[in-house]
Design a protein around this motif. Sequence first.
Motif, PDB file in Angstrom:
ATOM      1  N   THR A 124       0.858  -1.173   0.000  1.00  0.00           N
ATOM      2  CA  THR A 124       0.000   0.000   0.000  1.00  0.00           C
ATOM      3  C   THR A 124       0.898   1.228   0.000  1.00  0.00           C
ATOM      4  OG1 THR A 124      -1.699  -1.127   1.269  1.00  0.00           O
ATOM      5  CG2 THR A 124      -1.760   1.268   1.306  1.00  0.00           C
ATOM      6  N   ILE A 125       0.533   2.219  -0.788  1.00  0.00           N
ATOM      7  CA  ILE A 125       1.240   3.495  -0.777  1.00  0.00           C
ATOM      8  C   ILE A 125       0.215   4.565  -0.443  1.00  0.00           C
ATOM      9  CG2 ILE A 125       2.623   5.155  -2.065  1.00  0.00           C
ATOM     10  CD1 ILE A 125       3.456   2.884  -3.924  1.00  0.00           C
ATOM     11  N   THR A 126       0.547   5.420   0.523  1.00  0.00           N
ATOM     12  CA  THR A 126      -0.403   6.420   0.992  1.00  0.00           C
ATOM     13  C   THR A 126       0.274   7.775   1.109  1.00  0.00           C
ATOM     14  OG1 THR A 126      -1.477   4.685   2.284  1.00  0.00           O
ATOM     15  CG2 THR A 126      -2.058   6.944   2.826  1.00  0.00           C
ATOM     16  N   LEU A 127      -0.452   8.825   0.747  1.00  0.00           N
ATOM     17  CA  LEU A 127       0.006  10.200   0.897  1.00  0.00           C
ATOM     18  C   LEU A 127      -0.849  10.853   1.969  1.00  0.00           C
ATOM     19  CD1 LEU A 127       1.721  12.613  -0.163  1.00  0.00           C
ATOM     20  CD2 LEU A 127      -0.152  13.064  -1.775  1.00  0.00           C
ATOM     21  N   LEU A 135      -4.656  11.814   1.849  1.00  0.00           N
ATOM     22  CA  LEU A 135      -4.869  12.553   0.611  1.00  0.00           C
ATOM     23  C   LEU A 135      -5.018  11.623  -0.586  1.00  0.00           C
ATOM     24  CD1 LEU A 135      -2.188  15.349   1.118  1.00  0.00           C
ATOM     25  CD2 LEU A 135      -4.633  15.450   1.637  1.00  0.00           C
ATOM     26  N   ALA A 136      -4.274  10.537  -0.595  1.00  0.00           N
ATOM     27  CA  ALA A 136      -4.326   9.594  -1.721  1.00  0.00           C
ATOM     28  C   ALA A 136      -3.799   8.253  -1.245  1.00  0.00           C
ATOM     29  CB  ALA A 136      -3.501  10.112  -2.885  1.00  0.00           C
ATOM     30  N   ARG A 137      -4.211   7.199  -1.975  1.00  0.00           N
ATOM     31  CA  ARG A 137      -3.797   5.849  -1.577  1.00  0.00           C
ATOM     32  C   ARG A 137      -3.943   4.905  -2.757  1.00  0.00           C
ATOM     33  NH1 ARG A 137      -6.321   1.091   0.366  1.00  0.00           N
ATOM     34  NH2 ARG A 137      -5.311   0.164   2.178  1.00  0.00           N
ATOM     35  N   TRP A 138      -3.017   3.942  -2.817  1.00  0.00           N
ATOM     36  CA  TRP A 138      -3.190   2.794  -3.697  1.00  0.00           C
ATOM     37  C   TRP A 138      -2.989   1.548  -2.863  1.00  0.00           C
ATOM     38  CZ3 TRP A 138      -5.634   1.837  -7.894  1.00  0.00           C
ATOM     39  CH2 TRP A 138      -5.538   0.562  -8.425  1.00  0.00           C
ATOM     40  N   PRO A 139      -3.874   0.582  -2.893  1.00  0.00           N
ATOM     41  CA  PRO A 139      -5.073   0.533  -3.707  1.00  0.00           C
ATOM     42  C   PRO A 139      -6.034   1.674  -3.350  1.00  0.00           C
ATOM     43  CG  PRO A 139      -4.625  -1.609  -2.714  1.00  0.00           C
ATOM     44  CD  PRO A 139      -3.666  -0.634  -2.126  1.00  0.00           C
ATOM     45  N   TYR A 140      -6.677   2.181  -4.404  1.00  0.00           N
ATOM     46  CA  TYR A 140      -7.553   3.330  -4.257  1.00  0.00           C
ATOM     47  C   TYR A 140      -8.677   3.005  -3.287  1.00  0.00           C
ATOM     48  CZ  TYR A 140     -10.311   7.427  -5.529  1.00  0.00           C
ATOM     49  OH  TYR A 140     -11.017   8.600  -5.505  1.00  0.00           O
ATOM     50  N   ALA A 141      -8.895   3.904  -2.326  1.00  0.00           N
ATOM     51  CA  ALA A 141      -9.927   3.725  -1.306  1.00  0.00           C
ATOM     52  C   ALA A 141     -10.601   5.072  -1.071  1.00  0.00           C
ATOM     53  CB  ALA A 141      -9.315   3.187  -0.027  1.00  0.00           C
ATOM     54  N   PRO A 142     -11.496   5.476  -1.975  1.00  0.00           N
ATOM     55  CA  PRO A 142     -12.103   6.807  -1.854  1.00  0.00           C
ATOM     56  C   PRO A 142     -12.817   7.039  -0.528  1.00  0.00           C
ATOM     57  CG  PRO A 142     -13.267   5.477  -3.486  1.00  0.00           C
ATOM     58  CD  PRO A 142     -12.048   4.713  -3.086  1.00  0.00           C
ATOM     59  N   GLU A 143     -13.296   5.982   0.110  1.00  0.00           N
ATOM     60  CA  GLU A 143     -13.972   6.144   1.399  1.00  0.00           C
ATOM     61  C   GLU A 143     -13.009   6.547   2.518  1.00  0.00           C
ATOM     62  OE1 GLU A 143     -12.439   1.987   1.282  1.00  0.00           O
ATOM     63  OE2 GLU A 143     -13.408   3.286  -0.162  1.00  0.00           O
ATOM     64  N   ASP A 166       7.639  18.120   6.699  1.00  0.00           N
ATOM     65  CA  ASP A 166       6.718  18.017   5.577  1.00  0.00           C
ATOM     66  C   ASP A 166       7.206  17.073   4.496  1.00  0.00           C
ATOM     67  OD1 ASP A 166       5.037  19.821   6.766  1.00  0.00           O
ATOM     68  OD2 ASP A 166       5.931  21.541   5.763  1.00  0.00           O
ATOM     69  N   GLN A 167       8.400  16.548   4.631  1.00  0.00           N
ATOM     70  CA  GLN A 167       8.945  15.673   3.608  1.00  0.00           C
ATOM     71  C   GLN A 167       9.437  14.399   4.242  1.00  0.00           C
ATOM     72  OE1 GLN A 167      11.951  17.810   1.517  1.00  0.00           O
ATOM     73  NE2 GLN A 167      10.609  19.499   1.023  1.00  0.00           N
ATOM     74  N   GLY A 168       9.594  13.403   3.423  1.00  0.00           N
ATOM     75  CA  GLY A 168      10.143  12.152   3.904  1.00  0.00           C
ATOM     76  C   GLY A 168       9.310  10.994   3.427  1.00  0.00           C
ATOM     77  N   ALA A 169       9.947   9.884   3.279  1.00  0.00           N
ATOM     78  CA  ALA A 169       9.258   8.679   2.838  1.00  0.00           C
ATOM     79  C   ALA A 169       9.365   7.643   3.942  1.00  0.00           C
ATOM     80  CB  ALA A 169       9.875   8.160   1.550  1.00  0.00           C
ATOM     81  N   HIS A 170       8.264   6.971   4.207  1.00  0.00           N
ATOM     82  CA  HIS A 170       8.251   5.955   5.243  1.00  0.00           C
ATOM     83  C   HIS A 170       7.527   4.755   4.676  1.00  0.00           C
ATOM     84  CE1 HIS A 170       9.470   9.087   8.010  1.00  0.00           C
ATOM     85  NE2 HIS A 170       8.510   9.825   7.502  1.00  0.00           N
ATOM     86  N   GLY A 171       8.141   3.622   4.752  1.00  0.00           N
ATOM     87  CA  GLY A 171       7.499   2.408   4.262  1.00  0.00           C
ATOM     88  C   GLY A 171       6.858   1.682   5.418  1.00  0.00           C
ATOM     89  N   ALA A 172       5.574   1.424   5.299  1.00  0.00           N
ATOM     90  CA  ALA A 172       4.880   0.698   6.355  1.00  0.00           C
ATOM     91  C   ALA A 172       3.545   0.226   5.818  1.00  0.00           C
ATOM     92  CB  ALA A 172       4.655   1.598   7.566  1.00  0.00           C
ATOM     93  N   SER A 173       3.028  -0.805   6.415  1.00  0.00           N
ATOM     94  CA  SER A 173       1.717  -1.301   6.001  1.00  0.00           C
ATOM     95  C   SER A 173       0.633  -0.501   6.701  1.00  0.00           C
ATOM     96  CB  SER A 173       1.582  -2.785   6.333  1.00  0.00           C
ATOM     97  OG  SER A 173       1.688  -2.973   7.721  1.00  0.00           O
TER      98      SER A 173
END
Length: 175
Positions: A124-127, A135-143, A166-173
Amino acid sequence: MRRKALASEDIYHSLRDKMAALPQVDVVSLLDVEGNVINFTRSYPAPPINLSTRDYFRYHSTHRGDQPYMSEPVRNKGNGNWTFYVSRRIENARGEFVGAVLVGVSCQFFADFFHRVNLGTDSTITLYNRDYTMLARWPYAPEMISKQVRTGTTYQVISQGKQHDDQGAHGASEP
């Protein structure tokens, strides 16, 4: 610049030209001191739309300075899609609030971009905004768009690591 000039067809075309190379941008709007859209990139002339109740407008109308503001995601009044806005205050020469300029950023654009990254079916990738609003996610989850997520591994990694920049990348489920 005066309202008449900002509402002109030349400004409309200029905004459209600048936006053309930015696929993540859904709309650019110019607002007057009362929150009325005076020009925007969807059509010319702009239809009567008032955005005075939106968080970015309330913020800029009460806070001086040229710092950008990133809004909570909302359903766009023009097309119904999830959108968040990056905006700036417009002041006259005396420093008085005269309106705002805002750029609507498509949440779906980021979901599609994250999908193309293709980290596998279990990823999963999330903003998030800085307040953990999704703000955004894949898999897409509009709810889940516009909801604060203060649980799960990502929240723990960021909050416990005190990485509140405000910046940085973090990998997590995700939960």
